[in-house]
Structures are given as C-alpha cells and as structure tokens.
Design an enzyme around this catalytic site. Structure first.
Site, PDB file in Angstrom:
ATOM      1  N   CYS A  40      30.113 -13.104  22.944  1.00 16.45           N
ATOM      2  CA  CYS A  40      29.072 -13.572  23.865  1.00 16.45           C
ATOM      3  C   CYS A  40      29.075 -15.099  23.807  1.00 16.45           C
ATOM      4  O   CYS A  40      30.032 -15.704  23.321  1.00 16.45           O
ATOM      5  CB  CYS A  40      27.706 -12.969  23.535  1.00 16.45           C
ATOM      6  SG  CYS A  40      26.945 -13.521  21.990  1.00 16.45           S
TER       7      CYS A  40
ATOM      8  N   ASN B  88      27.055 -16.131  19.867  1.00 19.39           N
ATOM      9  CA  ASN B  88      27.306 -15.217  18.750  1.00 19.39           C
ATOM     10  C   ASN B  88      26.089 -15.068  17.843  1.00 19.39           C
ATOM     11  O   ASN B  88      26.205 -14.977  16.637  1.00 19.39           O
ATOM     12  CB  ASN B  88      28.541 -15.664  17.956  1.00 19.39           C
ATOM     13  CG  ASN B  88      29.058 -14.627  16.968  1.00 19.39           C
ATOM     14  OD1 ASN B  88      29.511 -14.983  15.893  1.00 19.39           O
ATOM     15  ND2 ASN B  88      29.001 -13.349  17.303  1.00 19.39           N
TER      16      ASN B  88
ATOM     17  N   CYS C 167      23.122 -13.118  19.433  1.00 22.72           N
ATOM     18  CA  CYS C 167      22.341 -11.998  19.986  1.00 22.72           C
ATOM     19  C   CYS C 167      23.230 -10.797  20.307  1.00 22.72           C
ATOM     20  O   CYS C 167      23.268  -9.826  19.572  1.00 22.72           O
ATOM     21  CB  CYS C 167      21.575 -12.432  21.244  1.00 22.72           C
ATOM     22  SG  CYS C 167      20.222 -13.584  20.956  1.00 22.72           S
ATOM     23  N   ARG C 168      23.938 -10.868  21.408  1.00 21.44           N
ATOM     24  CA  ARG C 168      24.664  -9.701  21.906  1.00 21.44           C
ATOM     25  C   ARG C 168      25.896  -9.329  21.091  1.00 21.44           C
ATOM     26  O   ARG C 168      26.061  -8.172  20.704  1.00 21.44           O
ATOM     27  CB  ARG C 168      25.058  -9.916  23.373  1.00 21.44           C
ATOM     28  CG  ARG C 168      23.854 -10.029  24.284  1.00 21.44           C
ATOM     29  CD  ARG C 168      24.239 -10.462  25.670  1.00 21.44           C
ATOM     30  NE  ARG C 168      24.699 -11.854  25.657  1.00 21.44           N
ATOM     31  CZ  ARG C 168      25.271 -12.462  26.694  1.00 21.44           C
ATOM     32  NH1 ARG C 168      25.472 -11.802  27.820  1.00 21.44           N
ATOM     33  NH2 ARG C 168      25.640 -13.720  26.613  1.00 21.44           N
ATOM     34  N   SER C 169      26.785 -10.285  20.838  1.00 20.93           N
ATOM     35  CA  SER C 169      28.031  -9.916  20.149  1.00 20.93           C
ATOM     36  C   SER C 169      27.809  -9.506  18.690  1.00 20.93           C
ATOM     37  O   SER C 169      28.455  -8.553  18.239  1.00 20.93           O
ATOM     38  CB  SER C 169      29.103 -11.001  20.284  1.00 20.93           C
ATOM     39  OG  SER C 169      28.673 -12.244  19.810  1.00 20.93           O
TER      40      SER C 169
ATOM     41  N   ASP D 122      21.821 -11.338  28.617  1.00 26.36           N
ATOM     42  CA  ASP D 122      21.446 -12.183  27.484  1.00 26.36           C
ATOM     43  C   ASP D 122      19.931 -12.119  27.297  1.00 26.36           C
ATOM     44  O   ASP D 122      19.182 -12.523  28.176  1.00 26.36           O
ATOM     45  CB  ASP D 122      21.882 -13.622  27.740  1.00 26.36           C
ATOM     46  CG  ASP D 122      21.746 -14.508  26.522  1.00 26.36           C
ATOM     47  OD1 ASP D 122      21.079 -14.106  25.544  1.00 26.36           O
ATOM     48  OD2 ASP D 122      22.313 -15.611  26.546  1.00 26.36           O
TER      49      ASP D 122
END
Length: 163
Positions: free
Chosen positions: A15, A18, A20-22, A132
């Site tokens: 993301c 690095n 939140c999402r990934s 996001d």
C-alpha cells in the site's frame, strides 16, 4: 478476474505507507496460511510505495481492529518497496490502482507479470480496490478487514489449487 498463480512461494502486499492496509493483509494472510498448514512454505511480507512511515508499527487503529478478529500485527514494522523485491517475490499485490501504477513504473519489464491488485483474488468482490482507511472513521478499518479477509481466502484457495 482471479489471477491463477502456480508455484507461488513468496508474496509481498503493498500500500502507500505500509501502516494500514498492507500490514493488515500480511497479518491476515499469514494467519490463514498458518491455519492451512502452508506458512512454512511461504515468504509473506508487506511494504509501502512511499517512505512516510519506515520503521513504524502498523497504525494503532489497524492493529485494534485486526486484534478484534484474531489477527496480530504487533511484530511488523513499515518498510518501503525495494528494487530487489520485484526479483525476490513471486507475487506483488497492490491494495489499489494508484499503488499498482507506482509499482509498474518502478518494476523492470521482466517482472511486471508479478504485479496485481490484491482484490483480484476476492471471492465475493464488492470493489476493485481496498480503500485507504487512514483519514476515515472506524468503519473504514472494518471494511478493509472484510475486503482483505475475502481476498486472502481467494489467494489461499488459488495457492492450494496449484500446490
């Protein structure tokens, strides 16, 4: 569109920062791979296209919402995508189209076949991208987990199908 990827042994989730999402995708997929008995056969990591948060732990909100579902992100630290990642990883899975475009621009042509959107593996896709949640409210972190769990299940099924 699900991408079928035979002989995958290493996966990088990407993301922007690095945090939140990934890292959530890494933690969720790691737990699902462990439950399926595949963890020792895989290298699983995450990174960001930007260096905003290098060395930081995942966003506290991401961690809290992940823990509620049984996923622990506490050992992870943010890092930026490196040139050698395109060689090292069999799959480089972006959370959204913007990050996919950044990866495509940085990736040597010989390795671009490894780049995909993570949501292409979703079994019940409701979106093409994982949004996001950073600037939104708490519901965004639940939505991210819903999408990631679905895509992780699809990815795991694809790997098992080709094992």
């Amino acid at each position: 569109m699900t991408i079928r990827s035979p002989k995958v042994s290493s996966i990088l989730f990407v993301c922007m920062g690095n945090i939140c999402r990934s890292p959530t995708a890494e933690g969720v997929f790691r737990a699902k791979a462990k439950a399926a008995g595949l963890l020792d056969q895989l290298v699983i990591d995450s990174a960001g296209t930007h260096a905003y948060h290098v060395g930081e732990a995942p966003d506290a909100r991401s961690h809290v919402f992940a823990i509620k579902r049984g996923f622990d992100l506490s050992s992870q630290r943010a890092r930026q995508v490196r040139a050698e990642d395109f060689i090292r990883f069999d799959l480089v899975l972006a959370m959204d189209k913007n990050n996919l475009q950044l990866l495509e621009a940085a990736c040597p042509a010989a390795y671009r076949h490894k780049l995909h959107l993570f949501m292409h593996y979703a079994r019940n896709p409701v979106a093409e991208e994982i949004p996001d949640p950073y600037y939104g409210g708490p519901r965004g972190f639940d939505t991210v987990l819903d999408y990631i769990e679905d895509a992780a299940d699809g990815l795991l099924a694809s790997l098992q199908e080709h094992a």
